[in-house]
Motif scaffolding. Structure first.
Motif, PDB file in Angstrom:
ATOM      1  N   PHE A   1       0.874  -1.288   0.003  1.00  0.00           N
ATOM      2  CA  PHE A   1       0.089   0.079   0.058  1.00  0.00           C
ATOM      3  C   PHE A   1       0.925   1.276  -0.181  1.00  0.00           C
ATOM      4  N   ALA A   2       0.290   2.479  -0.528  1.00  0.00           N
ATOM      5  CA  ALA A   2       0.839   3.560  -0.888  1.00  0.00           C
ATOM      6  C   ALA A   2       1.023   4.103   0.804  1.00  0.00           C
ATOM      7  N   GLY A   3       2.120   5.049   0.584  1.00  0.00           N
ATOM      8  CA  GLY A   3       2.626   5.883   1.928  1.00  0.00           C
ATOM      9  C   GLY A   3       2.208   7.374   1.688  1.00  0.00           C
ATOM     10  N   GLU A   4       2.754   8.261   2.610  1.00  0.00           N
ATOM     11  CA  GLU A   4       2.242   9.667   2.465  1.00  0.00           C
ATOM     12  C   GLU A   4       3.118  10.168   1.357  1.00  0.00           C
ATOM     13  N   MET A   5       4.437   9.592   0.952  1.00  0.00           N
ATOM     14  CA  MET A   5       5.492  10.245   0.190  1.00  0.00           C
ATOM     15  C   MET A   5       4.832   9.964  -1.361  1.00  0.00           C
ATOM     16  N   ILE A   6       4.474   8.727  -1.363  1.00  0.00           N
ATOM     17  CA  ILE A   6       3.690   8.655  -2.805  1.00  0.00           C
ATOM     18  C   ILE A   6       2.537   9.566  -3.167  1.00  0.00           C
TER      19      ILE A   6
END
Length: 163
Positions: A114-119
């Motif tokens: 799953f995507a994090g805040e940076m992405i």
């Protein structure tokens, strides 16, 4: 064994980042140069972290206790093997419902990405950081090994041309 797991999770992360770049019509390596690579046993610190998490089972099998509160990760991606025997990872759906992600897995070697805040920031919200939490497993304790792929602290990021 742990080095092999980290290598595999790193490869999966790199593959997904290339796919995200391709989706955004950017060169494949656009995001790759921004991430840090885990360096196990090399005597160097790394922003990328293999986290070892242990969560005890609920004493009352019907009760759903929160073991790790709702949050997003400050990563590019978080990647980890499914824990099918002691499920507890939940992701918040767009409708505001908690989904037991690992219940969707029916194979031993599935992974969760799953995507994090940076992405989310770099893609201007096209990929949103996953809001997730961990609830107490109902039957036995839970052990999970997520790889938190973070940015290389010495990398300058200028994505105006691509994202």
């Amino acid at each position: 064994e742990i080095r092999g797991t980290v290598a595999l999770l790193t490869l999966i992360t790199r593959t997904v980042l290339c796919a995200i770049a391709e989706y955004l019509s950017a060169p494949d390596d656009t995001l790759l140069h921004m991430i840090d690579t885990p360096r196990l046993g090399q005597g160097q610190a790394s922003a990328a972290t293999l986290r070892i998490c242990s969560y005890s089972a609920s004493r009352n099998g019907s009760e759903q206790k929160i073991r790790f509160a709702e949050h997003t990760d400050s990563t590019f991606l978080t990647v980890g093997p499914c824990c099918s025997k002691a499920q507890g990872l939940q992701i918040l759906s767009e409708r505001g419902e908690w989904i037991d992600v690992e219940s969707l897995s029916n194979r031993k070697n599935d992974v969760i990405v799953f995507a994090g805040e940076m992405i989310q920031v770099l893609t201007k919200g096209r990929f949103r950081a996953a809001r997730h939490r961990v609830v107490a497993p109902r039957t036995s304790s839970r052990l999970s090994f997520p790889l938190l792929m973070r940015g290389n602290l010495s990398t300058m990021v200028d994505t105006r041309r691509f994202l």
